[in-house]
Design an enzyme around this catalytic site. Structure first.
Site, PDB file in Angstrom:
ATOM      1  N   ASP A  87      95.639  40.812  73.781  1.00 52.33           N
ATOM      2  CA  ASP A  87      94.253  40.716  74.203  1.00 52.33           C
ATOM      3  C   ASP A  87      93.807  39.226  73.609  1.00 52.33           C
ATOM      4  O   ASP A  87      94.468  38.718  72.710  1.00 52.33           O
ATOM      5  CB  ASP A  87      93.303  41.726  73.636  1.00 52.33           C
ATOM      6  CG  ASP A  87      93.192  42.693  74.737  1.00 52.33           C
ATOM      7  OD1 ASP A  87      93.656  42.658  76.022  1.00 52.33           O
ATOM      8  OD2 ASP A  87      92.541  43.992  74.364  1.00 52.33           O
TER       9      ASP A  87
ATOM     10  N   LYS B 160      90.867  37.031  78.651  1.00 55.38           N
ATOM     11  CA  LYS B 160      90.234  36.161  79.473  1.00 55.38           C
ATOM     12  C   LYS B 160      90.533  34.915  78.830  1.00 55.38           C
ATOM     13  O   LYS B 160      90.360  34.558  77.714  1.00 55.38           O
ATOM     14  CB  LYS B 160      88.681  36.449  79.482  1.00 55.38           C
ATOM     15  CG  LYS B 160      88.121  35.854  80.397  1.00 55.38           C
ATOM     16  CD  LYS B 160      86.567  36.185  80.040  1.00 55.38           C
ATOM     17  CE  LYS B 160      85.704  36.506  81.045  1.00 55.38           C
ATOM     18  NZ  LYS B 160      84.262  37.143  80.602  1.00 55.38           N
TER      19      LYS B 160
ATOM     20  N   MET C 181      79.619  42.957  70.482  1.00 57.85           N
ATOM     21  CA  MET C 181      79.258  42.455  71.958  1.00 57.85           C
ATOM     22  C   MET C 181      77.812  42.326  72.270  1.00 57.85           C
ATOM     23  O   MET C 181      77.294  42.390  73.487  1.00 57.85           O
ATOM     24  CB  MET C 181      79.769  43.411  73.067  1.00 57.85           C
ATOM     25  CG  MET C 181      81.367  43.685  72.853  1.00 57.85           C
ATOM     26  SD  MET C 181      81.951  44.987  73.993  1.00 57.85           S
ATOM     27  CE  MET C 181      81.521  46.465  73.165  1.00 57.85           C
TER      28      MET C 181
END
Ligand SMILES: C[S@@+](CC[C@H](N)C(=O)[O-])C[C@H]1O[C@@H](n2cnc3c(N)ncnc32)[C@H](O)[C@@H]1O
Length: 242
Positions: free
Chosen positions: A33, A54, A166
């Site tokens: 990741d 990402k 987050m």
């Protein structure tokens, strides 16, 4: 055949367990990741590397796609490592990945990691509990799945210390909600890029921390333990300057 689900720790590549390094050493495939430090891949010299995080301008793999990559590799390779930032079971969707392996009868082992929620504050010397000041802490997502019919995060937490992951994108809304239950003057602090060379610590209170310039990844901490940390930090700063 086995899939190891491994916690890579909060960022500093030395904050990984020996057990995890041993699994990386023998891996045939590593599926990793964005938040897993890429330096850790040096422990898996002979492995095929598959990035599923990402990157600016690139397609982001859905959880369904990641589960399928795990299944496909788990069925065809003796040792697969799934490397995830922090601890795989703290906002890491590790449980979903394990359930998808179970459906396909693929063996797995979970190797815990130091979660950023605890490891990042601890590494700077910020105690999450402290006698007479904090007897409890709660780790909360600041970005709840928007597709949920009913919100589970109510922000009415009674813990003395709140740790929000987050939560930077929604920091204004989140701090407003917390102020319904805690004094707006409660100390707050943000730690950006914890345990990494570009780490930054930003201080404020519940009522003004959202106005600061903040980069991600970052965690928000709320509670009076931050006052204890300020004393610890002052000692550290004074002694580093000498
Ligand atoms: C999807 S969650 C994954 C958490 C991870 N499983 C863990 O246990 O740390 C990602 C969030 O973790 C926090 N985070 C991860 N690494 C961090 C770091 N080095 N510094 C500050 N926050 C970090 C941020 O709040 C980020 O948005």
């Amino acid at each position: 055949m086995v899939v190891y689900l491994i916690g890579a720790g909060p960022g500093d590549p030395e904050l990984i367990t020996l057990k995890a390094v041993k699994a990386l050493n023998k891996a045939d495939v590593v599926i990793y990741d964005r938040l897993a430090n890429e330096e850790l891949l040096n422990h898996a010299k002979d492995a095929k590397l598959i990035y599923v995080g990402k990157k600016a301008g690139q397609h982001y793999k859905s959880q369904k796609e990641i589960n399928q990559i795990l299944i496909d590799n788990g069925k065809t390779n003796p040792i697969v490592v799934r490397l995830k930032g922090g601890d795989p079971f703290v906002f890491g969707r590790g449980g979903e990945e394990i359930l998808s392996l179970i459906e396909e009868n693929i063996s797995f082992e979970v190797i815990p990691g130091i979660t950023s929620s605890i490891g990042v504050p601890t590494s700077i010397g910020l105690p999450l509990t402290h006698r007479k000041i904090s007897t409890s802490f709660t780790v909360i997502t600041g970005h709840e799945d928007p597709t949920k019919k009913e919100k589970q995060v109510k922000w009415d937490y009674t813990a003395d210390t709140l740790i929000i992951l987050m939560g930077i994108g929604n920091i204004k809304e989140n701090t407003k909600e917390i102020m319904q239950h805690k004094d707006p003057k409660t100390p707050a602090c943000v730690i950006e890029n914890g345990t990494l060379p570009n780490e930054k610590i930003i201080f404020g209170t519940l009522e003004n921390i959202a106005d600061k310039e903040i980069n991600t990844p970052a965690i928000l901490i709320v509670g009076n333990v931050i006052e204890v940390y300020k004393t610890i930090k002052k000692f550290k700063d004074d002694n580093t300057q000498q």
